[in-house]
Design an enzyme around this catalytic site. Structure first.
Site, PDB file in Angstrom:
ATOM      1  N   LYS A   1       7.726 -11.019  -2.192  1.00 22.33           N
ATOM      2  CA  LYS A   1       7.671 -11.749  -0.916  1.00 22.33           C
ATOM      3  C   LYS A   1       8.103 -10.767   0.176  1.00 22.33           C
ATOM      4  O   LYS A   1       9.185 -10.884   0.763  1.00 22.33           O
ATOM      5  CB  LYS A   1       8.611 -12.955  -1.000  1.00 22.33           C
ATOM      6  CG  LYS A   1       8.201 -14.100  -0.097  1.00 22.33           C
ATOM      7  CD  LYS A   1       8.866 -15.372  -0.553  1.00 22.33           C
ATOM      8  CE  LYS A   1       8.956 -16.364   0.547  1.00 22.33           C
ATOM      9  NZ  LYS A   1       7.933 -17.367   0.509  1.00 22.33           N
ATOM     10  N   GLU A  34      -3.646 -18.007  -5.421  1.00 19.67           N
ATOM     11  CA  GLU A  34      -2.650 -18.967  -4.939  1.00 19.67           C
ATOM     12  C   GLU A  34      -3.241 -19.719  -3.754  1.00 19.67           C
ATOM     13  O   GLU A  34      -4.459 -19.758  -3.586  1.00 19.67           O
ATOM     14  CB  GLU A  34      -1.357 -18.236  -4.548  1.00 19.67           C
ATOM     15  CG  GLU A  34      -1.565 -17.136  -3.516  1.00 19.67           C
ATOM     16  CD  GLU A  34      -0.303 -16.351  -3.169  1.00 19.67           C
ATOM     17  OE1 GLU A  34       0.779 -16.650  -3.698  1.00 19.67           O
ATOM     18  OE2 GLU A  34      -0.412 -15.432  -2.340  1.00 19.67           O
ATOM     19  N   THR A  86      12.424 -18.183   1.870  1.00 16.38           N
ATOM     20  CA  THR A  86      12.571 -19.409   2.654  1.00 16.38           C
ATOM     21  C   THR A  86      13.023 -20.507   1.708  1.00 16.38           C
ATOM     22  O   THR A  86      12.414 -20.706   0.649  1.00 16.38           O
ATOM     23  CB  THR A  86      11.234 -19.789   3.325  1.00 16.38           C
ATOM     24  OG1 THR A  86      10.801 -18.689   4.129  1.00 16.38           O
ATOM     25  CG2 THR A  86      11.387 -21.015   4.209  1.00 16.38           C
TER      26      THR A  86
HETATM   27  C1  LIG Z   1       6.124 -18.454   5.987  1.00 20.25           C
HETATM   28  C2  LIG Z   1       7.351 -18.864   5.728  1.00 20.25           C
HETATM   29  O1  LIG Z   1       7.767 -19.310   4.491  1.00 20.25           O
HETATM   30  C3  LIG Z   1       6.901 -19.776   3.541  1.00 20.25           C
HETATM   31  C4  LIG Z   1       6.231 -20.974   4.042  1.00 20.25           C
HETATM   32  C5  LIG Z   1       6.524 -22.231   3.624  1.00 20.25           C
HETATM   33  C6  LIG Z   1       5.870 -23.425   4.206  1.00 20.25           C
HETATM   34  O2  LIG Z   1       5.226 -23.291   5.260  1.00 20.25           O
HETATM   35  O3  LIG Z   1       5.981 -24.504   3.621  1.00 20.25           O
HETATM   36  C7  LIG Z   1       7.419 -22.411   2.589  1.00 20.25           C
HETATM   37  C8  LIG Z   1       8.017 -21.377   1.969  1.00 20.25           C
HETATM   38  C9  LIG Z   1       7.796 -19.984   2.348  1.00 20.25           C
HETATM   39  N1  LIG Z   1       7.389 -19.195   1.200  1.00 20.25           N
HETATM   40  C10 LIG Z   1       8.415 -18.907   6.719  1.00 20.25           C
HETATM   41  O4  LIG Z   1       8.189 -18.398   7.832  1.00 20.25           O
HETATM   42  O5  LIG Z   1       9.477 -19.439   6.422  1.00 20.25           O
HETATM   43  C1  LIG Z   2       1.795 -16.542  -0.078  1.00 20.41           C
HETATM   44  C2  LIG Z   2       2.807 -17.426  -0.743  1.00 20.41           C
HETATM   45  N1  LIG Z   2       2.672 -17.739  -2.040  1.00 20.41           N
HETATM   46  C3  LIG Z   2       3.549 -18.541  -2.677  1.00 20.41           C
HETATM   47  C4  LIG Z   2       4.627 -19.095  -1.996  1.00 20.41           C
HETATM   48  C5  LIG Z   2       5.584 -19.998  -2.722  1.00 20.41           C
HETATM   49  O1  LIG Z   2       6.859 -19.388  -2.830  1.00 20.41           O
HETATM   50  P1  LIG Z   2       8.185 -20.257  -2.972  1.00 20.41           P
HETATM   51  O2  LIG Z   2       7.969 -21.225  -4.092  1.00 20.41           O
HETATM   52  O3  LIG Z   2       9.242 -19.263  -3.285  1.00 20.41           O
HETATM   53  O4  LIG Z   2       8.390 -20.952  -1.668  1.00 20.41           O
HETATM   54  C6  LIG Z   2       4.793 -18.787  -0.662  1.00 20.41           C
HETATM   55  C7  LIG Z   2       5.876 -19.385   0.105  1.00 20.41           C
HETATM   56  O5  LIG Z   2       5.511 -20.110   0.966  1.00 20.41           O
HETATM   57  C8  LIG Z   2       3.881 -17.935  -0.015  1.00 20.41           C
HETATM   58  O6  LIG Z   2       4.021 -17.628   1.278  1.00 20.41           O
END
Ligand SMILES: C=C(O[C@@H]1C=C(C(=O)O)C=C[C@H]1N)C(=O)O
Ligand SMILES: Cc1ncc(COP(=O)(O)O)c(C=O)c1O
Length: 265
Positions: free
Chosen positions: A140, A173, A28
């Site tokens: 992811k 996390e 995302t």
């Molecule tokens: C769960 C998703 O993406 C994650 C969630 C967020 C957020 O809610 O801020 C940000 C980045 C992702 N790792 C999704 O459905 O896009």
């Molecule tokens: C479980 C989890 N950990 C960490 C992250 C952070 O990943 P990123 O920095 O790539 O958005 C996310 C993204 O929302 C997540 O779903």
């Protein structure tokens, strides 16, 4: 708005293994001024995940082009990109699955992050632990039931994000973000060897700390380590970085690290 294998459409064949088994991975990304922030890292992480999950050959040029097109002329927004193994195979067997599915979607930016950056957020301990599994740690992937349960509990709590431990009681996390804490000039983040998602904003924060006055330590620590932290931060690709005011009963007032990192995130 959805694009599946480059075609604008809203329907996915029910036999797709993304739906059947969560057999795939996703990323995302934040759109800023029509461009995808950290695009090369999003592509690289998807390529590494596809390799670890033994997905069939992906048309990476099409995948990147579709992400870029979805972001075009959008001032601030979100692009989500999913890869699944596609349809086929008998039961769990991936044999015969040669056509992965690319699913790109675009949505609006969660505006509350703008407010949370200014005001800071509160964290509460989640009752849902993450399973330890080095084979999947960092990825992811599409199996996100733990996060759905963590989020369901968080929705009932008076907090913005959750502190999530693994089944051995070590900090990993947050629900959808990575975690950092600072003690003096030492900055800590969970090492993600057993569980968790290796976030791209975590990667950027780590890169920013190299050569700075701060020393980064990737650790395996219990919750109580936060008791004497000077500062706590959380990050994900959309937030992208938020200061924490409270975690459980501990309060944090310093913004030293946040002020250093924020202009570059
Ligand atoms: C769960 C998703 O993406 C994650 C969630 C967020 C957020 O809610 O801020 C940000 C980045 C992702 N790792 C999704 O459905 O896009
Ligand atoms: C479980 C989890 N950990 C960490 C992250 C952070 O990943 P990123 O920095 O790539 O958005 C996310 C993204 O929302 C997540 O779903």
């Amino acid at each position: 708005m959805y694009w599946i294998n480059g075609q604008q459409q809203n329907t996915l064949i029910p036999s797709d293994r993304g739906l059947q088994f969560g057999d795939g991975c996703f990323t995302t990304a934040r759109i800023v001024e029509g461009e995808i922030d950290l695009l090369p890292w999003h592509i690289e992480r998807m390529q590494q995940a596809a390799q670890r999950l033994l997905l069939p050959a992906v048309d990476w040029l099409a995948f990147e082009r579709e992400m870029v097109c979805a972001a075009e002329s959008i001032p601030l927004g979100v692009v989500k990109a999913i890869l699944t193994r596609g349809s086929g195979g008998r039961g769990y067997s991936p044999q015969g699955c040669e056509h992965p599915t690319r699913i790109i979607s675009r949505s609006s930016y969660p505006q509350y992050y703008l407010q949370w950056r200014e005001r800071g957020i509160n964290l509460v301990l989640s009752p849902v632990p993450l399973a330890r599994n080095p084979l999947l740690a960092g990825l992811k992937h599409l199996n996100r039931l733990e996060q759905v349960l963590i989020r369901a509990h968080l929705d009932q709590a008076d907090a913005h994000e959750a502190l999530v431990l693994d089944t051995a009681g070590m900090l990993v996390e947050c629900c959808a973000a990575n975690l950092f804490w600072r003690k003096g000039k030492a900055v800590f983040t969970p090492n993600l060897e057993q569980a968790g998602v290796a976030g791209l904003m975590r990667r950027r924060v780590i890169a920013l700390l190299v050569g700075s006055e701060y020393q980064l330590h990737c650790v395996s620590e219990p919750l109580e380590t936060l008791a004497d932290a000077d500062e706590v931060l959380v990050s994900n690709a959309l937030m992208p970085l938020l200061p924490v005011n409270n975690a459980q009963s501990w309060c944090y007032h310093s913004r030293q690290l946040y002020d250093f990192l924020r202009p570059h995130c």
